[in-house]
Design a protein around this motif. Structure first.
Motif, PDB file in Angstrom:
ATOM      1  N   VAL A  89       8.700   0.069  -6.969  1.00 16.32           N
ATOM      2  CA  VAL A  89       9.885   0.961  -5.737  1.00 16.32           C
ATOM      3  C   VAL A  89      11.220   0.246  -5.028  1.00 16.32           C
ATOM      4  O   VAL A  89      10.462  -0.293  -4.861  1.00 16.32           O
ATOM      5  N   LEU A 118      12.069   4.224  -8.639  1.00 11.36           N
ATOM      6  CA  LEU A 118      11.121   3.636  -9.276  1.00 11.36           C
ATOM      7  C   LEU A 118      11.510   3.694 -10.884  1.00 11.36           C
ATOM      8  O   LEU A 118      11.666   4.037 -11.546  1.00 11.36           O
ATOM      9  N   GLY A 139       8.739   4.140   1.048  1.00 14.53           N
ATOM     10  CA  GLY A 139       7.808   2.583  -0.382  1.00 14.53           C
ATOM     11  C   GLY A 139       7.326   2.003   0.645  1.00 14.53           C
ATOM     12  O   GLY A 139       7.239   0.668  -0.487  1.00 14.53           O
ATOM     13  N   ILE A 142       3.239   2.263  -2.788  1.00  9.95           N
ATOM     14  CA  ILE A 142       2.688   2.793  -3.818  1.00  9.95           C
ATOM     15  C   ILE A 142       1.396   2.891  -5.045  1.00  9.95           C
ATOM     16  O   ILE A 142       1.089   1.503  -4.409  1.00  9.95           O
ATOM     17  N   LEU A 153       1.943   8.597  -9.638  1.00  8.25           N
ATOM     18  CA  LEU A 153       2.651   7.781  -9.270  1.00  8.25           C
ATOM     19  C   LEU A 153       2.278   8.883  -7.778  1.00  8.25           C
ATOM     20  O   LEU A 153       2.316   9.893  -7.605  1.00  8.25           O
ATOM     21  N   THR A 155       2.273   8.451  -3.290  1.00  3.09           N
ATOM     22  CA  THR A 155       4.129   7.130  -2.592  1.00  3.09           C
ATOM     23  C   THR A 155       3.988   8.818  -1.237  1.00  3.09           C
ATOM     24  O   THR A 155       3.330   9.818  -1.815  1.00  3.09           O
ATOM     25  N   GLU A 156       4.959   8.201  -0.366  1.00  2.00           N
ATOM     26  CA  GLU A 156       5.143   9.256   0.691  1.00  2.00           C
ATOM     27  C   GLU A 156       5.929  10.256   0.156  1.00  2.00           C
ATOM     28  O   GLU A 156       6.702   9.861  -0.468  1.00  2.00           O
ATOM     29  N   THR A 157       6.438  10.940   1.058  1.00  2.53           N
ATOM     30  CA  THR A 157       6.739  11.818   0.989  1.00  2.53           C
ATOM     31  C   THR A 157       7.098  12.959   1.853  1.00  2.53           C
ATOM     32  O   THR A 157       6.587  12.290   3.233  1.00  2.53           O
ATOM     33  N   THR A 207       1.439   5.949   3.690  1.00  2.00           N
ATOM     34  CA  THR A 207       1.509   5.373   2.742  1.00  2.00           C
ATOM     35  C   THR A 207       0.140   5.439   1.530  1.00  2.00           C
ATOM     36  O   THR A 207      -0.695   5.240   2.716  1.00  2.00           O
ATOM     37  N   THR A 209      -2.423   3.398  -1.433  1.00  5.47           N
ATOM     38  CA  THR A 209      -2.811   3.113  -2.554  1.00  5.47           C
ATOM     39  C   THR A 209      -3.422   3.449  -3.542  1.00  5.47           C
ATOM     40  O   THR A 209      -4.598   3.975  -2.159  1.00  5.47           O
TER      41      THR A 209
END
Length: 365
Positions: A89, A118, A139, A142, A153, A155-157, A207, A209
């Motif tokens: 990303v 991405l 980012g 991820i 995926l 991710t943050e949003t 964030t 993983t």
């Protein structure tokens, strides 16, 4: 390979620019812990003890100076170990107009608005596809969840634009998102293709993983102004549960003698791995040693197990650490593990389009 100009000519796929998001249970739910909170703020963990990666183990090159879809630095990456794919990303390039947009935006606007690019690559670093994420965040890290239905995926949003001391702005997400990779798609933060997950009220800069061996979700978040790491059972988290298996503070002095610049994290078993450092020429970082450190933290105690300077990729002309991930190179052997660290670089002073290099350690002790 999806050429950027061809993508824009064909128009791609725009999904749900004004749709209502699907939000999982937990928006106002208090986090519960498996045990009492310790005096130092760490919640003693309930994670099955495992081996850890030896940070003195020499680093091995996996990929060297691979181009991505955009020209900006790598922010983070993750692996679909089942399919042998790599996902990387970046922030969206300035001057690029995406399908559904009525104008172009500067690079600074893209950073403030949390717009991400991405890219999916094969094991050799060839580009297999690209999608864009508008209004997601920075980012920093991820995760990938590999399923029989496809690659999802994490991710943050829900980007929050934040002012910096120099007058610029950076975007950070305050929720987590799960979505299926769809080549050519452009997602917005309110797309119905997302499932959004929240922690308790007031938590931001979220964030994450994934530990692909144990199916655990590791989350970094800011709580009352301080960064913490929390570990959850992945299936329980998706179902709305917020009971933590471990909850530890981010250690101080991730770069001894330097100002900490956090760059990514990974998790395997009972250990959390943190990456910190800056590019050559920044904050005292100089070739060939640099100032990039990897730190391992015991999830069950919150204490630092090991911390080492890494000189992986030290010959790069530009070398900035960016992102970590666990790779399983042989899916038939879940113990064939690699702790991977990413580095952004460029190949010459006349072409400063950023490339990606990834190095790994694979000795467990």
């Amino acid at each position: 390979m999806l050429d950027r100009r061809r993508f824009l000519r064909t128009g791609g796929i725009v999904i749900g620019a004004a749709a209502v998001p699907t939000v999982a249970i937990g928006a106002a739910q208090a986090v519960t812990h498996s045990r009492h909170t310790a005096r130092d703020g760490a919640t003693p963990g309930a994670v099955t003890a495992s081996k850890r990666f030896d940070l003195t183990d020499p680093s091995v090159e996996l990929l060297r100076e691979v181009p991505l879809t955009g020209t900006r630095v790598l922010q983070s990456f993750a692996f679909d170990n089942t399919r042998g794919h790599l996902f990387a990303v970046q922030l969206v390039d300035g001057g690029l107009q995406l399908p559904g947009e009525t104008q172009t935006y500067s690079g600074a606007d893209r950073e403030a608005d949390g717009d991400l690019c991405l890219t999916r690559l094969d094991a050799s670093g060839n580009i297999l596809g690209t999608m864009y994420l508008r209004g997601f965040g920075h980012g920093v890290q991820i995760g990938v969840e590999s399923t029989t239905y496809g690659t999802y995926l994490w991710t943050e949003t829900h980007n929050i634009r934040t002012a910096n001391s120099d007058g610029t702005y950076t975007g950070w997400g305050d929720r987590l998102a799960r979505f299926k990779f769809a080549n050519g798609a452009v997602l917005t933060a309110d797309s119905p293709a997302l499932t959004q997950y929240t922690l308790e009220s007031g938590v931001d800069r979220t964030t994450c993983t994934i530990d692909p061996v144990n199916n655990l979700l590791a989350v970094r978040c800011r709580v009352a102004g301080a960064f913490r790491f929390r570990l959850y059972d992945l299936a329980a988290f998706k179902a709305g549960g917020r009971t933590t298996l471990a909850d530890v503070a981010q250690p101080a002095d991730l770069q001894p003698g330097y100002t900490d610049t956090f760059q990514g994290f990974a998790s395997y078993g009972s250990y959390l791995y943190l990456l910190a450092g800056s590019a050559y020429g920044v904050d005292g970082s100089a070739s060939p040693n640099g100032n990039t450190y990897i730190t391992s933290v015991n999830w069950n105690t919150g204490t630092v197990a090991e911390q080492k300077l890494t000189k992986a990729a030290y010959t790069l002309l530009y070398r900035e650490p960016e992102g970590m991930a666990i790779q399983i190179p042989d899916p038939g052997n879940p113990q064939s593990l690699r702790l991977c660290s990413g580095f952004a670089s460029y190949t010459s002073d006349t072409d400063q389009s950023k490339r990606v290099s990834i190095y790994y350690k694979d000795l467990l002790v």
